[in-house]
Write a protein that holds these residues in place. Structure first.
Motif, PDB file in Angstrom:
ATOM      1  N   LYS A 188       0.869  -1.169   0.000  1.00 56.23           N
ATOM      2  CA  LYS A 188       0.000   0.000   0.000  1.00 56.23           C
ATOM      3  C   LYS A 188       0.906   1.218   0.000  1.00 56.23           C
ATOM      4  O   LYS A 188       1.813   1.318   0.825  1.00 56.23           O
ATOM      5  CB  LYS A 188      -0.893  -0.001   1.238  1.00 56.23           C
ATOM      6  CG  LYS A 188      -1.800  -1.223   1.338  1.00 56.23           C
ATOM      7  CD  LYS A 188      -2.591  -1.227   2.634  1.00 56.23           C
ATOM      8  CE  LYS A 188      -3.462  -2.469   2.738  1.00 56.23           C
ATOM      9  NZ  LYS A 188      -4.233  -2.497   4.009  1.00 56.23           N
ATOM     10  N   LEU A 189       0.661   2.147  -0.923  1.00 58.55           N
ATOM     11  CA  LEU A 189       1.640   3.200  -1.182  1.00 58.55           C
ATOM     12  C   LEU A 189       1.130   4.596  -0.894  1.00 58.55           C
ATOM     13  O   LEU A 189      -0.019   4.929  -1.185  1.00 58.55           O
ATOM     14  CB  LEU A 189       2.083   3.144  -2.640  1.00 58.55           C
ATOM     15  CG  LEU A 189       2.955   1.949  -3.010  1.00 58.55           C
ATOM     16  CD1 LEU A 189       2.964   1.746  -4.504  1.00 58.55           C
ATOM     17  CD2 LEU A 189       4.367   2.153  -2.502  1.00 58.55           C
ATOM     18  N   ALA A 190       2.030   5.398  -0.343  1.00 55.81           N
ATOM     19  CA  ALA A 190       1.823   6.843  -0.259  1.00 55.81           C
ATOM     20  C   ALA A 190       2.976   7.491  -1.006  1.00 55.81           C
ATOM     21  O   ALA A 190       4.128   7.401  -0.571  1.00 55.81           O
ATOM     22  CB  ALA A 190       1.802   7.302   1.188  1.00 55.81           C
ATOM     23  N   ILE A 191       2.686   8.086  -2.153  1.00 53.32           N
ATOM     24  CA  ILE A 191       3.731   8.783  -2.898  1.00 53.32           C
ATOM     25  C   ILE A 191       3.669  10.264  -2.531  1.00 53.32           C
ATOM     26  O   ILE A 191       2.593  10.851  -2.451  1.00 53.32           O
ATOM     27  CB  ILE A 191       3.613   8.572  -4.422  1.00 53.32           C
ATOM     28  CG1 ILE A 191       2.241   8.990  -4.942  1.00 53.32           C
ATOM     29  CG2 ILE A 191       3.911   7.132  -4.784  1.00 53.32           C
ATOM     30  CD1 ILE A 191       2.170   9.065  -6.448  1.00 53.32           C
ATOM     31  N   LEU A 232       6.214  17.199  -4.882  1.00 54.07           N
ATOM     32  CA  LEU A 232       5.864  18.615  -4.996  1.00 54.07           C
ATOM     33  C   LEU A 232       4.960  18.862  -6.188  1.00 54.07           C
ATOM     34  O   LEU A 232       4.085  19.737  -6.148  1.00 54.07           O
ATOM     35  CB  LEU A 232       7.145  19.440  -5.139  1.00 54.07           C
ATOM     36  CG  LEU A 232       6.999  20.954  -5.287  1.00 54.07           C
ATOM     37  CD1 LEU A 232       6.343  21.556  -4.054  1.00 54.07           C
ATOM     38  CD2 LEU A 232       8.360  21.598  -5.535  1.00 54.07           C
ATOM     39  N   ASN A 233       5.135  18.074  -7.262  1.00 57.96           N
ATOM     40  CA  ASN A 233       4.408  18.263  -8.514  1.00 57.96           C
ATOM     41  C   ASN A 233       3.029  17.609  -8.415  1.00 57.96           C
ATOM     42  O   ASN A 233       2.890  16.390  -8.514  1.00 57.96           O
ATOM     43  CB  ASN A 233       5.212  17.663  -9.670  1.00 57.96           C
ATOM     44  CG  ASN A 233       4.624  18.001 -11.024  1.00 57.96           C
ATOM     45  OD1 ASN A 233       3.404  18.064 -11.199  1.00 57.96           O
ATOM     46  ND2 ASN A 233       5.483  18.198 -12.009  1.00 57.96           N
ATOM     47  N   GLU A 234       2.016  18.438  -8.230  1.00 60.05           N
ATOM     48  CA  GLU A 234       0.665  17.917  -8.029  1.00 60.05           C
ATOM     49  C   GLU A 234       0.122  17.214  -9.268  1.00 60.05           C
ATOM     50  O   GLU A 234      -0.500  16.141  -9.164  1.00 60.05           O
ATOM     51  CB  GLU A 234      -0.273  19.054  -7.615  1.00 60.05           C
ATOM     52  CG  GLU A 234      -1.670  18.587  -7.240  1.00 60.05           C
ATOM     53  CD  GLU A 234      -2.506  19.701  -6.639  1.00 60.05           C
ATOM     54  OE1 GLU A 234      -3.602  19.392  -6.116  1.00 60.05           O
ATOM     55  OE2 GLU A 234      -2.087  20.870  -6.703  1.00 60.05           O
ATOM     56  N   GLU A 235       0.345  17.792 -10.432  1.00 59.78           N
ATOM     57  CA  GLU A 235      -0.159  17.180 -11.667  1.00 59.78           C
ATOM     58  C   GLU A 235       0.468  15.807 -11.895  1.00 59.78           C
ATOM     59  O   GLU A 235      -0.235  14.829 -12.174  1.00 59.78           O
ATOM     60  CB  GLU A 235       0.141  18.093 -12.857  1.00 59.78           C
ATOM     61  CG  GLU A 235      -0.395  17.560 -14.178  1.00 59.78           C
ATOM     62  CD  GLU A 235      -0.115  18.489 -15.342  1.00 59.78           C
ATOM     63  OE1 GLU A 235      -0.392  18.093 -16.497  1.00 59.78           O
ATOM     64  OE2 GLU A 235       0.383  19.616 -15.113  1.00 59.78           O
ATOM     65  N   ALA A 236       1.781  15.725 -11.777  1.00 61.43           N
ATOM     66  CA  ALA A 236       2.465  14.443 -11.958  1.00 61.43           C
ATOM     67  C   ALA A 236       2.063  13.459 -10.871  1.00 61.43           C
ATOM     68  O   ALA A 236       1.927  12.255 -11.123  1.00 61.43           O
ATOM     69  CB  ALA A 236       3.976  14.648 -11.953  1.00 61.43           C
ATOM     70  N   GLY A 237       1.871  13.955  -9.656  1.00 54.69           N
ATOM     71  CA  GLY A 237       1.472  13.078  -8.557  1.00 54.69           C
ATOM     72  C   GLY A 237       0.120  12.443  -8.791  1.00 54.69           C
ATOM     73  O   GLY A 237      -0.070  11.246  -8.570  1.00 54.69           O
ATOM     74  N   ASN A 238      -0.841  13.231  -9.249  1.00 60.92           N
ATOM     75  CA  ASN A 238      -2.180  12.695  -9.509  1.00 60.92           C
ATOM     76  C   ASN A 238      -2.165  11.721 -10.677  1.00 60.92           C
ATOM     77  O   ASN A 238      -2.887  10.711 -10.666  1.00 60.92           O
ATOM     78  CB  ASN A 238      -3.159  13.840  -9.783  1.00 60.92           C
ATOM     79  CG  ASN A 238      -3.531  14.589  -8.514  1.00 60.92           C
ATOM     80  OD1 ASN A 238      -3.671  13.999  -7.451  1.00 60.92           O
ATOM     81  ND2 ASN A 238      -3.688  15.907  -8.623  1.00 60.92           N
ATOM     82  N   GLU A 239      -1.349  11.996 -11.695  1.00 64.18           N
ATOM     83  CA  GLU A 239      -1.238  11.088 -12.839  1.00 64.18           C
ATOM     84  C   GLU A 239      -0.615   9.763 -12.410  1.00 64.18           C
ATOM     85  O   GLU A 239      -1.083   8.681 -12.798  1.00 64.18           O
ATOM     86  CB  GLU A 239      -0.409  11.738 -13.942  1.00 64.18           C
ATOM     87  CG  GLU A 239      -0.270  10.882 -15.193  1.00 64.18           C
ATOM     88  CD  GLU A 239      -1.587  10.543 -15.848  1.00 64.18           C
ATOM     89  OE1 GLU A 239      -1.696   9.424 -16.390  1.00 64.18           O
ATOM     90  OE2 GLU A 239      -2.518  11.387 -15.812  1.00 64.18           O
ATOM     91  N   THR A 240       0.441   9.837 -11.604  1.00 63.09           N
ATOM     92  CA  THR A 240       1.078   8.615 -11.103  1.00 63.09           C
ATOM     93  C   THR A 240       0.122   7.835 -10.216  1.00 63.09           C
ATOM     94  O   THR A 240       0.078   6.601 -10.261  1.00 63.09           O
ATOM     95  CB  THR A 240       2.361   8.954 -10.329  1.00 63.09           C
ATOM     96  OG1 THR A 240       3.277   9.606 -11.208  1.00 63.09           O
ATOM     97  CG2 THR A 240       3.018   7.702  -9.767  1.00 63.09           C
ATOM     98  N   LEU A 241      -0.664   8.545  -9.410  1.00 62.00           N
ATOM     99  CA  LEU A 241      -1.624   7.869  -8.536  1.00 62.00           C
ATOM    100  C   LEU A 241      -2.630   7.054  -9.342  1.00 62.00           C
ATOM    101  O   LEU A 241      -2.972   5.923  -8.969  1.00 62.00           O
ATOM    102  CB  LEU A 241      -2.352   8.902  -7.674  1.00 62.00           C
ATOM    103  CG  LEU A 241      -3.384   8.334  -6.695  1.00 62.00           C
ATOM    104  CD1 LEU A 241      -2.726   7.391  -5.698  1.00 62.00           C
ATOM    105  CD2 LEU A 241      -4.112   9.463  -5.969  1.00 62.00           C
ATOM    106  N   LYS A 242      -3.081   7.603 -10.468  1.00 64.40           N
ATOM    107  CA  LYS A 242      -4.011   6.859 -11.322  1.00 64.40           C
ATOM    108  C   LYS A 242      -3.378   5.558 -11.802  1.00 64.40           C
ATOM    109  O   LYS A 242      -4.016   4.502 -11.820  1.00 64.40           O
ATOM    110  CB  LYS A 242      -4.428   7.714 -12.515  1.00 64.40           C
ATOM    111  CG  LYS A 242      -5.310   8.895 -12.176  1.00 64.40           C
ATOM    112  CD  LYS A 242      -5.619   9.710 -13.429  1.00 64.40           C
ATOM    113  CE  LYS A 242      -6.419  10.952 -13.103  1.00 64.40           C
ATOM    114  NZ  LYS A 242      -6.669  11.787 -14.317  1.00 64.40           N
ATOM    115  N   GLN A 243      -2.109   5.630 -12.209  1.00 62.41           N
ATOM    116  CA  GLN A 243      -1.401   4.434 -12.664  1.00 62.41           C
ATOM    117  C   GLN A 243      -1.287   3.406 -11.538  1.00 62.41           C
ATOM    118  O   GLN A 243      -1.513   2.214 -11.748  1.00 62.41           O
ATOM    119  CB  GLN A 243      -0.003   4.809 -13.152  1.00 62.41           C
ATOM    120  CG  GLN A 243       0.048   5.755 -14.325  1.00 62.41           C
ATOM    121  CD  GLN A 243       1.465   6.248 -14.602  1.00 62.41           C
ATOM    122  OE1 GLN A 243       2.430   5.714 -14.054  1.00 62.41           O
ATOM    123  NE2 GLN A 243       1.597   7.262 -15.442  1.00 62.41           N
TER     124      GLN A 243
END
Length: 251
Positions: free
Chosen positions: A32-35, A38-49
């Motif tokens: 179970k991951l918590a990434i 600082l980059n919100e856009e990249a963070g949300n995209e990675t979260l979807k993956q």
């Protein structure tokens, strides 16, 4: 079951590059991951993956240079998942320039985004890692080990991280906590951009790597991170893992 089934992991700089590769590798092993990024856009995209692989994943947008808020990251993860098993301190920013030109500004950037977040997040995570006999994975660099030119601030911070990793490995071993480091060479977006800008330097670097290739962020770096995060590495601590195709062979 995966090697990390049911484990809770925090990865700083998890939205891109090596952090992204490690996140995907750990998710595929059940973590179970918590990434954190600082980059919100990249963070949300990675979260979807990640959620396609492991639905129990979250993204925490944070500026790691705001040291007084770092405890909040650990509190949020434990509040969400109830525990913490794995802390991966991957994020780091720096500027390259000669030793003579390096100023406090460059040193502060490197230490504020790399060394101090590693230090303070380890302190904040310690009570929870004691409960789980957890794992810490920090990041070293050949720039520090070799003393690469034009990387004074980065090398200094990375070697400082190696130092506190060894100290904490000695102090935390009796609690069953493992603290190890990865020193990678990997095909991150930054590396790819550098290769395009400096193809001659890139080819020269490749020739110095015995394996004659740059590591894959998931298959090479991510898999070693899985090993260090799993029970397979229970009898290893204070070690620097050179995941660099043989570029540096420590003695």
């Amino acid at each position: 079951m995966g090697k990390l089934e049911g484990k809770v992991a925090v990865i700083t700089g998890g939205a891109g590059g090596i952090g992204n590769g490690m996140a995907r590798a750990m998710a595929k092993e059940g973590a179970k991951l918590a990434i954190v990024d600082l980059n919100e856009e990249a963070g949300n995209e990675t979260l979807k993956q990640l959620q396609d692989i492991q639905p129990d994943s979250i993204f925490i947008q944070a500026n790691l240079a705001e040291h007084e808020k770092l405890n909040n990251i650990i509190d949020e993860v434990v509040g969400q998942f109830g525990k913490l098993d794995i802390l991966v301190n991957n994020a780091h920013a720096s500027r390259n320039m000669s030793f003579a030109e390096t100023t406090k500004k460059e040193l502060d950037l490197s230490f504020d985004t790399g060394f101090y977040p590693t230090f303070y997040l380890m302190q904040a995570a310690l009570p929870y890692l004691k409960e789980t006999k957890g794992k810490v994975i920090n990041f070293a660099s050949g720039a520090g080990i070799n003393g690469d030119a034009n990387q004074a601030s980065y090398a200094a911070a990375k070697e400082a991280i190696r130092a506190i990793s060894r100290v904490s490995a000695n102090e935390w071993g009796p609690f069953g906590i493992n603290v190890n480091l990865i020193s990678p060479i990997a095909k991150s977006p930054g590396m790819e951009a550098w290769a395009e800008e400096h193809p001659d330097y890139y080819e020269a670097m490749l020739k110095k790597i015995p394996m004659r290739r740059v590591g894959d962020i998931e298959k090479d770096i991510g898999r070693v991170a899985v090993f260090l995060a799993s029970e397979d590495s229970d009898y290893m601590t204070g070690q620097t893992m050179m995941v660099d195709g043989g570029s540096i062979m420590l003695r």
